[in-house]
Design a protein around this motif. Structure first.
Motif, mmCIF file in Angstrom:
data_model
loop_
_atom_site.group_PDB
_atom_site.id
_atom_site.type_symbol
_atom_site.label_atom_id
_atom_site.label_comp_id
_atom_site.label_asym_id
_atom_site.label_seq_id
_atom_site.Cartn_x
_atom_site.Cartn_y
_atom_site.Cartn_z
ATOM 1 N N VAL A 1 0.833 -1.199 0.000
ATOM 2 C CA VAL A 1 0.000 0.000 0.000
ATOM 3 C C VAL A 1 0.869 1.251 0.000
ATOM 4 O O VAL A 1 1.953 1.264 0.573
ATOM 5 C CB VAL A 1 -0.905 0.003 1.252
ATOM 6 N N MET B 1 9.310 2.173 16.270
ATOM 7 C CA MET B 1 9.579 3.554 16.722
ATOM 8 C C MET B 1 9.161 4.564 15.641
ATOM 9 O O MET B 1 8.013 4.563 15.239
ATOM 10 C CB MET B 1 11.069 3.746 17.056
ATOM 11 N N GLU B 2 10.106 5.387 15.185
ATOM 12 C CA GLU B 2 9.762 6.437 14.232
ATOM 13 C C GLU B 2 9.790 5.928 12.784
ATOM 14 O O GLU B 2 9.456 6.666 11.863
ATOM 15 C CB GLU B 2 10.677 7.641 14.399
ATOM 16 N N ALA C 1 11.933 5.415 10.387
ATOM 17 C CA ALA C 1 12.601 6.210 9.350
ATOM 18 C C ALA C 1 13.460 5.397 8.396
ATOM 19 O O ALA C 1 13.818 5.870 7.316
ATOM 20 C CB ALA C 1 13.462 7.285 10.014
ATOM 21 N N THR D 1 12.696 5.054 4.562
ATOM 22 C CA THR D 1 12.880 6.309 3.831
ATOM 23 C C THR D 1 14.343 6.501 3.465
ATOM 24 O O THR D 1 14.673 6.856 2.327
ATOM 25 C CB THR D 1 12.375 7.489 4.688
ATOM 26 N N SER E 1 4.559 5.494 20.111
ATOM 27 C CA SER E 1 5.030 4.464 19.177
ATOM 28 C C SER E 1 4.310 3.141 19.380
ATOM 29 O O SER E 1 4.417 2.246 18.540
ATOM 30 C CB SER E 1 6.529 4.189 19.366
ATOM 31 N N TYR F 1 1.988 2.279 15.231
ATOM 32 C CA TYR F 1 1.276 3.252 14.406
ATOM 33 C C TYR F 1 2.144 4.395 13.910
ATOM 34 O O TYR F 1 1.982 4.861 12.794
ATOM 35 C CB TYR F 1 0.042 3.790 15.134
ATOM 36 N N SER F 2 3.056 4.877 14.759
ATOM 37 C CA SER F 2 3.862 5.992 14.258
ATOM 38 C C SER F 2 4.792 5.512 13.144
ATOM 39 O O SER F 2 5.004 6.229 12.169
ATOM 40 C CB SER F 2 4.633 6.667 15.392
ATOM 41 N N LEU G 1 4.069 3.103 11.048
ATOM 42 C CA LEU G 1 3.192 2.937 9.884
ATOM 43 C C LEU G 1 2.970 4.262 9.170
ATOM 44 O O LEU G 1 3.148 4.375 7.941
ATOM 45 C CB LEU G 1 1.845 2.358 10.327
ATOM 46 N N LEU G 2 2.575 5.279 9.933
ATOM 47 C CA LEU G 2 2.287 6.577 9.318
ATOM 48 C C LEU G 2 3.537 7.154 8.680
ATOM 49 O O LEU G 2 3.490 7.722 7.590
ATOM 50 C CB LEU G 2 1.745 7.541 10.376
ATOM 51 N N SER G 3 4.643 6.988 9.353
ATOM 52 C CA SER G 3 5.905 7.491 8.832
ATOM 53 C C SER G 3 6.236 6.853 7.484
ATOM 54 O O SER G 3 6.652 7.527 6.543
ATOM 55 C CB SER G 3 6.996 7.181 9.854
ATOM 56 N N LEU H 1 4.128 5.391 5.329
ATOM 57 C CA LEU H 1 3.170 5.816 4.302
ATOM 58 C C LEU H 1 3.450 7.252 3.847
ATOM 59 O O LEU H 1 3.152 7.625 2.722
ATOM 60 C CB LEU H 1 1.745 5.726 4.847
ATOM 61 N N SER H 2 4.015 8.053 4.748
ATOM 62 C CA SER H 2 4.264 9.468 4.448
ATOM 63 C C SER H 2 5.616 9.698 3.807
ATOM 64 O O SER H 2 5.974 10.838 3.529
ATOM 65 C CB SER H 2 4.247 10.277 5.761
ATOM 66 N N SER H 3 6.359 8.653 3.583
ATOM 67 C CA SER H 3 7.769 8.781 3.238
ATOM 68 C C SER H 3 8.008 9.722 2.066
ATOM 69 O O SER H 3 7.347 9.666 1.042
ATOM 70 C CB SER H 3 8.341 7.412 2.891
ATOM 71 N N CYS H 4 9.002 10.595 2.244
ATOM 72 C CA CYS H 4 9.365 11.516 1.183
ATOM 73 C C CYS H 4 10.221 10.835 0.109
ATOM 74 O O CYS H 4 10.551 11.451 -0.894
ATOM 75 C CB CYS H 4 10.096 12.712 1.776
ATOM 76 N N VAL I 1 4.026 -0.227 1.572
ATOM 77 C CA VAL I 1 3.911 -0.586 2.981
ATOM 78 C C VAL I 1 2.926 -1.741 3.154
ATOM 79 O O VAL I 1 1.961 -1.862 2.397
ATOM 80 C CB VAL I 1 3.416 0.635 3.800
ATOM 81 N N GLU J 1 7.144 12.320 6.619
ATOM 82 C CA GLU J 1 7.475 11.280 7.590
ATOM 83 C C GLU J 1 8.349 11.799 8.729
ATOM 84 O O GLU J 1 8.650 11.058 9.663
ATOM 85 C CB GLU J 1 8.131 10.102 6.886
ATOM 86 N N SER K 1 -0.244 12.052 6.036
ATOM 87 C CA SER K 1 0.671 13.103 6.503
ATOM 88 C C SER K 1 -0.057 14.405 6.796
ATOM 89 O O SER K 1 0.526 15.307 7.400
ATOM 90 C CB SER K 1 1.741 13.420 5.458
ATOM 91 N N SER L 1 8.613 9.585 18.598
ATOM 92 C CA SER L 1 9.034 8.181 18.667
ATOM 93 C C SER L 1 10.500 7.991 18.363
ATOM 94 O O SER L 1 10.977 6.859 18.361
ATOM 95 C CB SER L 1 8.253 7.367 17.616
#
Lengths: 251, 251, 251, 251, 251, 251, 251, 251
Positions: free
Chosen positions: D227, E179-180, E182, E185, E207, E211-212, E214-216, E218-221, E227, G180, G207, G219
């Protein structure tokens, strides 16, 4: 504290006290233990004795505080205790009173001054009873007269009408409900008294934890309902106490 | 589709059709436009004509679909239109019917077969009326008889009893409420019919967007209440349609 | 209650009853225990016997209620019991019937009146079976005929088609799914009957607790699907019961 | 960067460069503007030219970056532009190409090297088309061949089977859906290729913003679906590009 | 299934089969147990054997399914088992293989066909190792060669560069982080291969539950990262399998 | 790492090292265990020894890492240990030091260099004490002098003024609070030093897990308060360490 | 205020003041307007002038406050202004200074005392620039020297290394990132200074609003990073100011 | 309604009324308009006139209701009006009174009976003023005397002490705060009266919409604070009205 400061101003002016002595007096008068700070002016400020919130404290922390109160012969009530904590504390303090269905341990020697008026504690279901019992115990400790109406929720709305007269005679209504939390709205639409709504963490799925009841109560279309935290029987009792005491003030 | 396949099996077996011809028949029969795929078997499968969800489509996309239906002389109803879209479409299609208070554009030439039974549409407040109007329009298109009871919410619970007889005579109850969403619970505790609850996006703060009403309805302590998406008048109408049609089946 | 009031109006008018006697009659007839209020008119109002929600009650509370029912020789079904509670209650009430895989204890002596029509209980996976079993048990108690189709979820979509004929012959479809909750949408796109979707708390990560299934079902692009709370087999059974009974009403 | 460092190690060792000169070389080669830092090694590292994310940039910021690219005669594609931004930019840069239905402005002079394989872009509804168009445009810029299948969602599941052959011939499947987001699960259960699911922010109530589709896709019971962020057509195109390029590597 | 239908069309056309026989053939061939439905075409459709998700099944349900597989001498792998379930199952099935650190029980007799290419499994920390082990085991069962790089997260970013060469030689990168979150990314910014990011439920506070992360992710720059669900090692393995198999297709 | 690279550039230039030797030196110097990667440059980069986060690691993983440190005679501190883990580890490593009320196991032989300045650790209640103890222990290991002020929360706001002088003399204030998390705001309005706010997972209902405290702290109307993760005593200690070290830098 | 009280104690003791005069002095000295209360001791208490938060105030409210400051010739800075408010205020107060790209209006006549040390403001992308500009402006007003490093985010991680020397020379690092939010973690792993992380409301889908960046930063696996509210450039500046001032205190 | 029923019982008993006449009397007496149902017994039941919630009604709906009230010469107050609605309504009803800063239109001819006691309305900042003005207006309409204390929030906690005497003389305290919402907690710790806390939708980032203030108030460590919905000035006024009226009841 301001009262105190005003008094100290006056005493310094009168030459009874040096400025330094005044500052030290404040510190000493409110001794601190290792992990705990007794708020000796709370009764004077807010009108009630120490109520210890036992849920997030370890048994060791509770015991340390309790020992202090016992040693100083101070009254207290400790709330939010689960069965495990009650079992341990019961063995350690057989002289205290324990009310497991309310999650409470207490040691009250003095009779509280009687507060005028009456509180009604109303619950939607049988499952909300623990919060009702906690609320009732604390009200008793605060000198407030109260009556309980258990399991008269909205799914069979006629049950409310059975007790219409008794409810109408109360001065403040504490309404406890889980699930969809509709009872305070219905009560608030029928009765004119202050309504303190308590969401109960009863239910599963989207009701789990009491959140749907909480939102429902905050959203209520019946004007003037106020809400406390989920399962917060202590808060509801305190709110009723504040309301009834306020009604006694000369206006 | 299985019916179709069964039929095709039979026809191939009968030698009327080659296997390839059978596959092509399926494809041709359900032509596709550029951005849109007409589901020509829906009526046969589910019993209702095309209902276009206009909310998340651009005016251009709606127009392209509408042109197709117009050209093929097919009935349709388009829902979820705001005032801006209605203004533009009204100019382009003066021959269509528009019901702004329901957010609907439609072009229905044939009279739908009458469905037995009756639906009651009940709202808690005046603000929920738009969803009620959308629901009513769609039920009409589906051949369902319905009656509306607007603004009889829980804050003045006696209002429900005024219409007790009329509500009791309906076969399915669609109950729309925002804010704390308590009405379906109360209705479900009094009446024995199927209750389709529709949360309305009415309110502010924690009620905003209809979430507290949604959670309240899903959590309802009154057994057997079912829920559709927030503001989903279309879904509620379809559910009532499914229920009433099911009741007509020989059992 | 209105029925009752109407009847009482008539009796007072007829001189059979004084106003006061009328009020007392209501109160007495619906006795209250300590923590529980038996709703003796529910069957008359809604058509079903007492169903006790055991999940959020303590074993003690359940026992108190059960004792009352036993003593009055009333039928009941108690749902939402975990293995621990069942073990304790089994020892205390060996004469009752226990269905652990459905989380149910019951004591039903009378045969319920047969409801016309049939319900299909469809699950996406093996893990949803507990909810299906609860639903089935309650339907049986309510006199509803039902059939189960377990583990025919969307990941292998051809499995649905195996049972197309059997499903098509049911009058209401209860569809239980966890994870992404897509099954009711697919079912609702193929079949025309009422669909009651039940999100199951099956899954981990974002599926945990059944929330993604719940949202998916509420968002369904297949028109007319209705939803009950997560794991709410009781609610689904009651909804099916309401729907099937409604279909029997003379229209 | 490591490659670069390795090369610089070698050149220093060879005496071609001093340590200080090596460090300066890195800095110079990747000049920085006022608010923007051109990543000149991205193509070499990741294989694609600059793609500017225009959604969260002001028109002024976009223009500053664009001017730089124009002046240096570099190719670029700018995504996430709404109609207002496109109108302003169109006047300023009439020489660029604009695709409003995809939210894209671009200036590409060179033909990208052809990537082997094919991507299928599949959407559940008409409303998801914008994301599909963005995805398609970016794939074209990356040299990837693709085909679109619009509006073949789950509510009429037979529509998928129409294109079974065409879909089966693609090497990667990008599946875009809003509402309940069930389409990737169904596709993933039928086809064996990589599936990149894109939740679309289509819907209202609990579907609003694309969250129910996102959760549904992450929860999918069909193994191996991946996803990207909601509406992230760019991310889906990039993922397909990575997958197809990876397939060309000698293994 | 379509393939099957096409084949059946052909056989009916050829007179080998009657239409009825064709329908029955489908049903028989995919027998159903009591609570479980064996999907005998999955391997043919998707290319992999049965993988049983053990997390949300009771030990009894797992055992029933396992018995069937054992009796039919079918290979399987069962994932998501905690220590308690493994202990019980180990006693019951001493002949099966158990990998507790991966939460897996399996019985594989045949060697899977070797998939070309290699997967890298990269984790940010030691705590993510369980997901990595599950992923690795499943990849092995699917015939995919893989290598693990544990505990090379972003807080000490130089650790990634140590393995740059090994990572660069893999065809698909599975990156696991709590955790975060990252790490994917950063990896996606350095390497050009497909990146499948797996959020791990490692951490506390915000964390907690993954969830954090996961969101991180999905938001990856970093463009083109995809994901899967939190802790979904199975999904990541399946995605890598789909990608690598796709790469082998003639394009 | 850059420092290292710069140094290696210089050494290659000086002919002391070949390019290949330089690369190998990096790899060797930072050996990797099976599941764990020792970051030997952290102290040099960030100024502190290894702190192992024990909460999300199994006892086995902790033991493997600990064995390595023991064998190499390296100092370490391991945080986030619950009573069960501490019991097991205590038996295995009787030579280490355990501080259960802080959730810590450690083995520190060297005295850390003294950091100038002082940190104040302030908590709102008795229940927040565990986080305070963890914070204090870590600060000690880092060479930071600190003082604790426990249970001086906002409900009795005069308690803060008792310690005004002591707090005013600290260089950084770590303020820990659960429930409504108001204490850092009040502290930040009175004192000018850096405030590091730590939400504590103390409370029930909407306070559960520390989220209301977290949001309250992030929303603070007192300018310049910074926040770390819920219960993150480690993070608060590290932040204070960074701040105090920064103050010692020649400016 | 305590300082004041201490001083008043002394003055009363010295006979310079009566107790009543002392109380009145406090009230008068902090005059109140109609809707606003000037905090005349803030500079003395916390060391900075009035900073008005303009975002949630109407233009009328801002103007009333501004008029007061203008009339009393007091310095101020007003933040959080959008373009519309700036346009209106610019016409009304042509004598003030406006910095639209930072959302700021100000009127500063005096030069603030120079704070020792330097702050680095680092952003991940171009879109985060507005927060960076706000932060920079406020730091200037507070007498803090700062340098900006824009668009050096994690997707091209080598960009950080370009400015390693400049960053290393700063005493506090303010790191702004949306999406992210990984940049502060990477920075915190490389540099030893205090890191104040600011989530930016940049991005779409998950985001949107800056929440994934916020959670990511809280986190962070890099120890000692602290976080302020989303887009809170003011808070970050104030935190840096507190830190740098603390560093100047004699320890 | 029960009162009414009791009265009707009596009248039927007295032979003044037939049972049917009694039922009709109820219906007639509470006439219904098209979209609106006037609750003529509310004043009698709850003690206040009609208050129309204008926020979620269209201007047309408001006008229809208003016309009815005007024609029947009934008093009303309409709340929740934005500037656009006020502009339109002002033109249509120049004879009504409009208070834009409170979002209110009203037409009150009669003087409400004076309620004993006094309410204090306290806000944390200037931005909360609109809610305070709405609250004050409604209290006036209800006959309640009140005083406002604006902008005395927690960041400068000494401001509260300025008004200690005035606040102490009020019988109920309505405390409005956005951002971190700490003010009611501090007020509740100092004063013994009932506290009705109103979260204000002031702030950005995590404070946006008033949620952090709401959670903070519900979590308050100061016992007996009650909370209403975000921005719910109407609810706070009604709660104060209920409390003050309750205090006048003979106890």
């Amino acid at each position: 504290m301001e009262n105190k400061i005003a008094e100290l101003f006056a005493r310094i002016e009168a030459g009874e006290l040096s400025a330094d002595e005044a500052l030290n007096l404040i510190k000493k008068n409110e001794m601190i233990g290792d992990d705990y700070f007794i708020d000796r002016h709370r009764k004077q400020r807010l009108g009630f004795d120490e109520i210890i919130f036992g849920m997030s404290k370890t048994v060791d922390q509770i015991a340390k505080i309790t020992d202090k109160y016992k040693q100083e012969k101070l009254d207290f009530i400790c709330t939010g205790l689960d069965d495990r904590k009650i079992d341990i504390l019961k063995k350690r303090y057989p002289e205290f009173e324990f009310i497991p269905k309310a999650g409470i341990m207490k040691n009250i020697s003095s009779v509280p001054p009687k507060i005028k008026g009456k509180a009604a504690i109303i619950t939607a279901g049988t499952s909300d009873a623990k919060v009702a019992h906690e609320t009732g115990e604390i009200l008793n400790c605060l000198g407030v007269n109260c009556e309980k109406f258990i399991d008269i929720g909205v799914a069979g709305i006629h049950r409310i009408f059975h007790f219409k007269k008794e409810i109408a005679e109360s001065n403040v209504l504490i309404v406890i409900a889980g699930m969809e939390g509709a009872l305070p709205t219905v009560i608030g639409g029928i009765f004119a008294q202050p309504v303190v709504a308590v969401p109960a963490s009863v239910g599963y799925g989207v009701s789990a934890g009491g959140y749907s009841a909480l939102l429902s109560m905050l959203s209520s279309c019946a004007g003037g309902i106020t809400v406390v935290n989920i399962d917060n029987g202590f808060g509801a009792a305190m709110a009723a106490f504040r309301i009834l005491k306020s009604g006694q003030v000369e206006k």
